[in-house]
Design an enzyme around this catalytic site. Structure first.
Site, PDB file in Angstrom:
ATOM      1  N   GLY A  82       5.790  -0.077   4.820  1.00 42.99           N
ATOM      2  CA  GLY A  82       6.142   1.133   4.059  1.00 42.99           C
ATOM      3  C   GLY A  82       6.702   1.972   5.178  1.00 42.99           C
ATOM      4  O   GLY A  82       6.729   1.819   6.376  1.00 42.99           O
ATOM      5  N   LYS A  93      -4.227  10.076  -7.136  1.00 42.00           N
ATOM      6  CA  LYS A  93      -4.620  10.112  -5.815  1.00 42.00           C
ATOM      7  C   LYS A  93      -5.871  11.145  -5.554  1.00 42.00           C
ATOM      8  O   LYS A  93      -6.743  10.622  -4.537  1.00 42.00           O
ATOM      9  CB  LYS A  93      -3.395  10.880  -5.016  1.00 42.00           C
ATOM     10  CG  LYS A  93      -2.264  10.074  -4.999  1.00 42.00           C
ATOM     11  CD  LYS A  93      -2.462   8.815  -3.900  1.00 42.00           C
ATOM     12  CE  LYS A  93      -2.331   9.114  -2.447  1.00 42.00           C
ATOM     13  NZ  LYS A  93      -2.174   7.625  -1.654  1.00 42.00           N
ATOM     14  N   ALA A 133       0.101   2.496  -1.874  1.00 41.62           N
ATOM     15  CA  ALA A 133       0.101   3.612  -2.888  1.00 41.62           C
ATOM     16  C   ALA A 133       1.396   3.162  -3.849  1.00 41.62           C
ATOM     17  O   ALA A 133       2.274   2.553  -3.513  1.00 41.62           O
ATOM     18  CB  ALA A 133       0.449   4.857  -2.270  1.00 41.62           C
ATOM     19  N   TYR A 161       0.447  10.838 -11.001  1.00 45.44           N
ATOM     20  CA  TYR A 161       0.171  10.487  -9.551  1.00 45.44           C
ATOM     21  C   TYR A 161      -0.690  11.199  -8.671  1.00 45.44           C
ATOM     22  O   TYR A 161      -1.497  10.675  -8.349  1.00 45.44           O
ATOM     23  CB  TYR A 161       1.645  10.549  -9.068  1.00 45.44           C
ATOM     24  CG  TYR A 161       1.736  10.531  -7.316  1.00 45.44           C
ATOM     25  CD1 TYR A 161       1.122   9.357  -6.936  1.00 45.44           C
ATOM     26  CD2 TYR A 161       2.006  11.679  -6.619  1.00 45.44           C
ATOM     27  CE1 TYR A 161       1.263   9.195  -5.386  1.00 45.44           C
ATOM     28  CE2 TYR A 161       2.041  11.380  -5.036  1.00 45.44           C
ATOM     29  CZ  TYR A 161       1.574  10.541  -4.512  1.00 45.44           C
ATOM     30  OH  TYR A 161       1.469  10.366  -3.193  1.00 45.44           O
ATOM     31  N   LEU A 170       5.472   5.075   6.360  1.00 49.24           N
ATOM     32  CA  LEU A 170       4.502   5.471   7.242  1.00 49.24           C
ATOM     33  C   LEU A 170       4.089   4.207   7.810  1.00 49.24           C
ATOM     34  O   LEU A 170       3.788   4.234   9.129  1.00 49.24           O
ATOM     35  CB  LEU A 170       3.437   6.324   6.369  1.00 49.24           C
ATOM     36  CG  LEU A 170       2.347   6.759   7.474  1.00 49.24           C
ATOM     37  CD1 LEU A 170       2.582   7.675   8.488  1.00 49.24           C
ATOM     38  CD2 LEU A 170       1.222   7.291   6.429  1.00 49.24           C
TER      39      LEU A 170
HETATM   40  N1  NAP Z   1       6.612   9.412   0.320  1.00 46.66           N
HETATM   41  C1  NAP Z   1       5.951  10.679   0.351  1.00 46.66           C
HETATM   42  O1  NAP Z   1       6.981  11.858   0.074  1.00 46.66           O
HETATM   43  C2  NAP Z   1       4.586  11.142   0.484  1.00 46.66           C
HETATM   44  C3  NAP Z   1       4.138  12.175   0.253  1.00 46.66           C
HETATM   45  C4  NAP Z   1       2.755  12.751   0.396  1.00 46.66           C
HETATM   46  C5  NAP Z   1       2.012  11.446   0.659  1.00 46.66           C
HETATM   47  N2  NAP Z   1       2.402  10.252   0.680  1.00 46.66           N
HETATM   48  C6  NAP Z   1       1.536   9.173   0.612  1.00 46.66           C
HETATM   49  O2  NAP Z   1       1.684   8.587   2.062  1.00 46.66           O
HETATM   50  C7  NAP Z   1       1.555   7.266   2.063  1.00 46.66           C
HETATM   51  C8  NAP Z   1       2.645   6.423   2.499  1.00 46.66           C
HETATM   52  O3  NAP Z   1       3.694   6.555   1.824  1.00 46.66           O
HETATM   53  P1  NAP Z   1       4.993   6.035   2.142  1.00 46.66           P
HETATM   54  O4  NAP Z   1       6.029   6.919   1.885  1.00 46.66           O
HETATM   55  O5  NAP Z   1       5.113   5.209   3.323  1.00 46.66           O
HETATM   56  O6  NAP Z   1       5.113   4.975   0.853  1.00 46.66           O
HETATM   57  P2  NAP Z   1       6.060   3.542   0.814  1.00 46.66           P
HETATM   58  O7  NAP Z   1       7.082   3.249   1.781  1.00 46.66           O
HETATM   59  O8  NAP Z   1       6.080   3.254  -0.526  1.00 46.66           O
HETATM   60  O9  NAP Z   1       4.829   2.515   1.386  1.00 46.66           O
HETATM   61  C9  NAP Z   1       3.726   2.217   0.556  1.00 46.66           C
HETATM   62  C10 NAP Z   1       3.172   0.674   0.924  1.00 46.66           C
HETATM   63  O10 NAP Z   1       2.105   0.423  -0.066  1.00 46.66           O
HETATM   64  C11 NAP Z   1       2.363  -0.926  -0.332  1.00 46.66           C
HETATM   65  N3  NAP Z   1       1.742  -1.202  -1.723  1.00 46.66           N
HETATM   66  C12 NAP Z   1       2.143  -0.900  -2.838  1.00 46.66           C
HETATM   67  N4  NAP Z   1       1.444  -1.341  -3.932  1.00 46.66           N
HETATM   68  C13 NAP Z   1       0.446  -2.152  -2.985  1.00 46.66           C
HETATM   69  C14 NAP Z   1      -0.331  -3.226  -3.588  1.00 46.66           C
HETATM   70  N5  NAP Z   1      -0.780  -3.356  -4.800  1.00 46.66           N
HETATM   71  N6  NAP Z   1      -1.218  -3.815  -2.476  1.00 46.66           N
HETATM   72  C15 NAP Z   1      -0.688  -3.834  -1.198  1.00 46.66           C
HETATM   73  N7  NAP Z   1       0.259  -2.672  -0.693  1.00 46.66           N
HETATM   74  C16 NAP Z   1       0.908  -2.177  -1.896  1.00 46.66           C
HETATM   75  C17 NAP Z   1       3.858  -1.047  -0.564  1.00 46.66           C
HETATM   76  O11 NAP Z   1       4.401  -2.282  -0.374  1.00 46.66           O
HETATM   77  P3  NAP Z   1       5.624  -3.076  -0.942  1.00 46.66           P
HETATM   78  O12 NAP Z   1       6.656  -2.516   0.180  1.00 46.66           O
HETATM   79  O13 NAP Z   1       5.489  -4.386  -1.019  1.00 46.66           O
HETATM   80  O14 NAP Z   1       5.823  -2.294  -2.344  1.00 46.66           O
HETATM   81  C18 NAP Z   1       4.302  -0.021   0.849  1.00 46.66           C
HETATM   82  O15 NAP Z   1       4.423  -0.855   1.964  1.00 46.66           O
HETATM   83  C19 NAP Z   1       0.982   7.105   0.365  1.00 46.66           C
HETATM   84  O16 NAP Z   1      -0.433   6.821   0.340  1.00 46.66           O
HETATM   85  C20 NAP Z   1       1.562   8.112  -0.268  1.00 46.66           C
HETATM   86  O17 NAP Z   1       0.617   8.352  -1.388  1.00 46.66           O
HETATM   87  C21 NAP Z   1       3.675  10.177   0.534  1.00 46.66           C
END
Ligand code: NAP
Length: 310
Positions: free
Chosen positions: A16, A135, A66, A131, A18
């Site tokens: 992902g 969380k 997530a 969402y 992060l």
């Molecule tokens: N993005 C934002 O703006 C934001 C803001 C605040 C907090 N957050 C939090 O920060 C964290 C990281 O966000 P990010 O932007 O890095 O998200 P991201 O790029 O979507 O990464 C999320 C990762 O979770 C994996 N995933 C999803 N479902 C899964 C499952 N069932 N089993 C195993 N892996 C799974 C995804 O794999 P795939 O690639 O295979 O789907 C992806 O590698 C999350 O907890 C999110 O809630 C994000």
């Protein structure tokens, strides 16, 4: 971390946005990082998670996995809770049984956004969409099921890998739309602290090294509206695009979003980690790292742009 501890560190969601920066910035001469993607372990499978963790016996687990596409969560409540809450409960219980330290990543969306001053770590969550509720519920289980944990809340992430869950981050989307259309409409009435995943990853490893406990708000400093964020992206990249200010109400979205979700990074300050740099400096660094040429000409753009996001 206990000096000399050689147990591995397991990272979930390693491909992902992060997760990629956490993998890239991991530095330990003595410990192994086991970076797992969904292909390795689906966090919804409690059996897979338990078997994997029992086999690896990690001292530290970092959970970035997530389901966070906000509109999709609204339509698929079961999936949102399966990934963001029930899987997290299972993971927290397994981590606790193994005596592992669980780092769980959460969000500004646990707050309702009705405040007008930054939310502190102990401000009461009151999510206003699926969402955020999923969380917040996941956080609850981490707090109550795993003795050794920090919960790291952040907001508006942008990283070089782009968000895999959303199909790209806001900067990538703005640059793509700006280049295609020369004009974008962006809301002025949602305020946040955009955060660079490289900075966040660096701080998470510092928190892990110190075995920090409890809730931490970790964002780049200062705040802005999405409109101001977009304007700064075009100014810094040199991509010529107009940004039209619009209101959330005019977007007719089916999902409620917090109007003000700025996080006060109080515990970073009080526990001596210090604040991270301002978001505008972080955007500048991101654009440089992404290959966008800055400077007086500010016209050349060589950034890879991926999919759409909200
Ligand atoms: N993005 C934002 O703006 C934001 C803001 C605040 C907090 N957050 C939090 O920060 C964290 C990281 O966000 P990010 O932007 O890095 O998200 P991201 O790029 O979507 O990464 C999320 C990762 O979770 C994996 N995933 C999803 N479902 C899964 C499952 N069932 N089993 C195993 N892996 C799974 C995804 O794999 P795939 O690639 O295979 O789907 C992806 O590698 C999350 O907890 C999110 O809630 C994000």
């Amino acid at each position: 971390m206990i000096p000399g501890d050689k147990t591995p560190i397991v990272l979930l969601g390693a491909n992902g946005q992060l997760g990629t920066d956490l993998s890239r910035q991991f530095q330990s001469e003595t410990r192994e990082l086991v970076a797992l993607t969904r292909q390795d372990v689906d966090v919804r499978s409690h059996e897979q998670v338990a078997l994997t963790m029992e086999r690896l016996r990690p001292g530290v687990i970092v959970n970035t996995a997530a389901f966070h596409k906000v509109e999709a969560c609204e339509d698929d409540v079961e999936q949102a809770f399966a990934v963001n809450c029930i899987a997290v409960r299972n993971l927290a219980r397994v981590a606790d049984q193994l005596g592992a330290y669980l780092v769980h990543i959460s969000t500004d969306y646990v707050f309702d956004g009705e405040g007008r001053t930054p939310y502190a770590e102990d401000s009461p969550p009151n999510p206003i969409n699926v969402y955020g509720a999923s969380k917040a519920a996941g956080e609850f289980f981490v707090r109550n099921s795993c003795r050794r944990h920090p919960i790291v809340r952040s907001s508006g992430l942008f990283g070089l890998a782009g968000s895999s869950g959303k199909g790209g981050n806001f900067i990538q989307t703005m640059l793509r739309l700006g280049r295609e259309r020369g004009v974008v409409s962006v809301v002025t009435d949602q305020i946040l602290s955009p955060t660079y995943t490289a900075d966040l990853a660096d701080m998470i490893w510092r928190l892990v090294a110190a075995e920090s406990q409890g809730v931490y708000h970790v964002t780049n400093r200062d705040s802005c509206s999405w409109y101001e964020f977009a304007r700064s992206i075009f100014e810094l990249s040199g991509v010529p695009s107009d940004v039209l200010p619009v209101t959330t109400a005019s977007m007719n979205s089916a999902v409620r979003r917090p109007r003000y979700s700025v996080l006060a990074n109080r515990r970073l300050e009080s526990t001596g980690f210090g604040l991270m740099r301002p978001w505008s400096q972080a955007v500048d660094s991101y654009l440089q790292a992404a290959g966008v040429k800055l400077g007086p000409g500010r016209a050349a753009l060589e950034v890879g742009v991926k999919g759409a996001t909200n």
